[in-house]
Design an enzyme around this catalytic site. Sequence first.
Site, PDB file in Angstrom:
ATOM      1  CG  ASN A 166     -10.337  26.015   6.714  1.00 55.20           C
ATOM      2  OD1 ASN A 166     -11.280  26.449   6.076  1.00 55.20           O
ATOM      3  ND2 ASN A 166     -10.422  24.881   7.418  1.00 55.20           N
ATOM      4  CG  ASP A 185      -6.009  17.206   7.901  1.00 56.13           C
ATOM      5  OD1 ASP A 185      -7.092  16.617   7.768  1.00 56.13           O
ATOM      6  OD2 ASP A 185      -5.356  17.669   6.940  1.00 56.13           O
ATOM      7  CG  ASP A 236     -10.408  11.222   7.086  1.00 57.60           C
ATOM      8  OD1 ASP A 236     -11.566  11.417   6.653  1.00 57.60           O
ATOM      9  OD2 ASP A 236      -9.391  11.339   6.386  1.00 57.60           O
ATOM     10  CB  ILE A 237     -15.796  13.178   9.212  1.00 54.40           C
ATOM     11  CG1 ILE A 237     -15.348  13.992  10.420  1.00 54.40           C
ATOM     12  CG2 ILE A 237     -17.289  12.901   9.258  1.00 54.40           C
ATOM     13  CD1 ILE A 237     -15.789  15.454  10.400  1.00 54.40           C
ATOM     14  CG  PHE A 294     -15.642  18.826  -2.334  1.00 51.53           C
ATOM     15  CD1 PHE A 294     -16.797  18.074  -2.360  1.00 51.53           C
ATOM     16  CD2 PHE A 294     -15.580  19.978  -3.116  1.00 51.53           C
ATOM     17  CE1 PHE A 294     -17.875  18.449  -3.152  1.00 51.53           C
ATOM     18  CE2 PHE A 294     -16.650  20.368  -3.901  1.00 51.53           C
ATOM     19  CZ  PHE A 294     -17.801  19.608  -3.930  1.00 51.53           C
ATOM     20  CE  LYS A 310      -6.383  15.225   0.169  1.00 53.73           C
ATOM     21  NZ  LYS A 310      -6.613  16.660   0.163  1.00 53.73           N
ATOM     22  CE  LYS A 335      -9.460  11.902   3.145  1.00 57.67           C
ATOM     23  NZ  LYS A 335      -9.890  12.845   4.150  1.00 57.67           N
TER      24      LYS A 335
HETATM   25  O1  PMT Z   1     -16.303  26.962   1.511  1.00 59.63           O
HETATM   26  P1  PMT Z   1     -15.805  27.623   0.247  1.00 59.63           P
HETATM   27  O2  PMT Z   1     -15.139  28.955   0.519  1.00 59.63           O
HETATM   28  O3  PMT Z   1     -16.852  27.702  -0.818  1.00 59.63           O
HETATM   29  O4  PMT Z   1     -14.628  26.697  -0.321  1.00 59.63           O
HETATM   30  C1  PMT Z   1     -14.925  25.411  -0.792  1.00 59.63           C
HETATM   31  C2  PMT Z   1     -13.817  24.416  -0.456  1.00 59.63           C
HETATM   32  C3  PMT Z   1     -12.530  24.855  -1.131  1.00 59.63           C
HETATM   33  C4  PMT Z   1     -13.614  24.322   1.051  1.00 59.63           C
HETATM   34  C5  PMT Z   1     -14.295  23.018  -1.017  1.00 59.63           C
HETATM   35  O5  PMT Z   1     -14.526  23.137  -2.392  1.00 59.63           O
HETATM   36  C6  PMT Z   1     -13.262  21.930  -0.763  1.00 59.63           C
HETATM   37  O6  PMT Z   1     -12.406  21.676  -1.583  1.00 59.63           O
HETATM   38  N1  PMT Z   1     -13.359  21.239   0.402  1.00 59.63           N
HETATM   39  C7  PMT Z   1     -12.399  20.199   0.811  1.00 59.63           C
HETATM   40  C8  PMT Z   1     -11.175  20.857   1.383  1.00 59.63           C
HETATM   41  C9  PMT Z   1      -9.999  19.882   1.534  1.00 59.63           C
HETATM   42  O7  PMT Z   1      -9.005  20.024   0.918  1.00 59.63           O
HETATM   43  O8  PMT Z   1     -10.207  18.891   2.289  1.00 59.63           O
HETATM   44  P2  PMT Z   1      -9.095  17.738   2.667  1.00 59.63           P
HETATM   45  O9  PMT Z   1      -8.191  17.440   1.560  1.00 59.63           O
HETATM   46  O10 PMT Z   1      -8.494  18.147   3.962  1.00 59.63           O
HETATM   47  O11 PMT Z   1     -10.044  16.527   2.892  1.00 59.63           O
HETATM   48  C10 PMT Z   1     -10.472  15.661   1.864  1.00 59.63           C
HETATM   49  C11 PMT Z   1     -11.882  15.213   2.150  1.00 59.63           C
HETATM   50  O12 PMT Z   1     -11.959  14.580   3.432  1.00 59.63           O
HETATM   51  C12 PMT Z   1     -12.892  16.355   2.211  1.00 59.63           C
HETATM   52  O13 PMT Z   1     -14.080  15.856   1.644  1.00 59.63           O
HETATM   53  C13 PMT Z   1     -13.056  16.634   3.699  1.00 59.63           C
HETATM   54  O14 PMT Z   1     -14.354  17.137   4.011  1.00 59.63           O
HETATM   55  C14 PMT Z   1     -12.854  15.235   4.302  1.00 59.63           C
HETATM   56  N2  PMT Z   1     -12.257  15.271   5.645  1.00 59.63           N
HETATM   57  C15 PMT Z   1     -11.001  15.770   5.850  1.00 59.63           C
HETATM   58  C16 PMT Z   1     -10.423  15.749   7.100  1.00 59.63           C
HETATM   59  C17 PMT Z   1     -11.168  15.223   8.168  1.00 59.63           C
HETATM   60  N3  PMT Z   1     -10.669  15.192   9.382  1.00 59.63           N
HETATM   61  N4  PMT Z   1     -12.398  14.747   7.960  1.00 59.63           N
HETATM   62  C18 PMT Z   1     -12.957  14.766   6.728  1.00 59.63           C
HETATM   63  O15 PMT Z   1     -14.100  14.347   6.551  1.00 59.63           O
END
Ligand code: PMT
Length: 396
Positions: free
Chosen positions: A213, A282, A309-310, A326, A340, A344
């Site tokens: 991504n 994911d 999902d870490i 985030f 979310k 979580k």
């Molecule tokens: O890296 P940059 O270009 O500066 O951009 C920053 C960013 C946009 C990546 C950052 O600000 C951000 O928003 N990161 C989270 C991206 C996201 O939408 O994650 P998610 O909705 O898929 O996951 C939610 C949370 O669970 C996140 O904290 C993610 O790290 C965590 N997660 C998700 C999936 C997974 N399998 N394990 C996780 O730990």
Amino acid sequence: MVMVLSGKKIVLGLTGGIACYKSAEFLRAMVRDGAQINVVMTDSATHFITPLTLQTLSENPVMVSQWESHAGSPLSHIDVTRTADAIIIAPCTANFAAKLAHGIADDLLSSLCLARPSHVPLLIAPAMNVEMWMNQATRRNIAQLKADGVGVMGPAAGFQACGEVGMGRMLEPQELLAETIAAFQPAVLKNKRVLITAGPTFEPIDPIRGITNRSSGKMGYAVARAAWEAGGEVSLVSGPVALPAPHGVARHDVTTAWEMREKVMSLIADQDVFIAVAAVADWRVANTSTQKIKKTGSAPQLQFEENPDILAEVASLKKPPFCVGFAAESEKLIEHAQEKRSRKNIPLLVGNIGEEAFGKDENELILFDAKGHTVLPRADKLVLARSLVRHIAGYL
Ligand code: PMT
């Protein structure tokens, strides 16, 4: 550009070591960051670099002798520390560290240090031969200086001018700048262990191709830097990005979501805070090919399986650290972010708008907790990261 040193008055002291050549670049870096520098040199330092060089770069007269009058008064040289925001000795020789540790004031620079007002922080950047650094006397002196509240920047290990290899090299100018900037940040995470994920993950399809991504790592790296500046002991688990590791942060490189999970779980014991900034895939490809997939006339059929999902796994530990997630959303940010956060089971979730966050230098954050939300308006990611770190510290 964020200029933390803007308007700060810094006394830069140089003592006699070959690392003096790096001090000129360090001085320039501080000036570029907005600092006003007054240079004070020991007589030995003038054998390694001329006062004229430092006078030209700082645009201020350089002081060397305590017997010369400055601004018409023989004592006016101590005025420079009365208005200073910090005194930095770089390089600081073993001899000068010994003088500082024992309160000896036999030249202008050591007198200035002893006579400095107690609210003016003193930082030193040791630079010496490895055997001098390891010597019991130096060990005692450095321990004493730390106990006295002196900030010790470095040293680093590596090749030395004398031909030996080991601890004792002065930090590089950019590292010294990072340490100086950190000295002006509130130490809200002192003695806290902080684990951060950053960047994208890359899920292979075959040995050449994969799914990833647009995360650049900028947000996560800024959070890591801000956490270190705040005094935290920071580990950063990073997906593939083109950024250098922030100074002072232990970086662990990973590629896939599974590797990120393994690294995080191996480091999670005893962490006080876990901040998941990474954009983790994911899904991963279940039927990866060991050879490059060839064109056959029909599109390859990829099958997917879910990645762990870490964040959720860390949050469900028996004794979890304070967990911060985030979420980058493209619509209904408030609704999705709150959902979310509860799914979580984490106390704090940071929402941002995907298109405005991925890859950009600036961002806008909304922090969601059980009570509601707080907006951190659009700013450079490092500025936001510093605010976020202070916000997190408020929960600890
Ligand atoms: O890296 P940059 O270009 O500066 O951009 C920053 C960013 C946009 C990546 C950052 O600000 C951000 O928003 N990161 C989270 C991206 C996201 O939408 O994650 P998610 O909705 O898929 O996951 C939610 C949370 O669970 C996140 O904290 C993610 O790290 C965590 N997660 C998700 C999936 C997974 N399998 N394990 C996780 O730990």
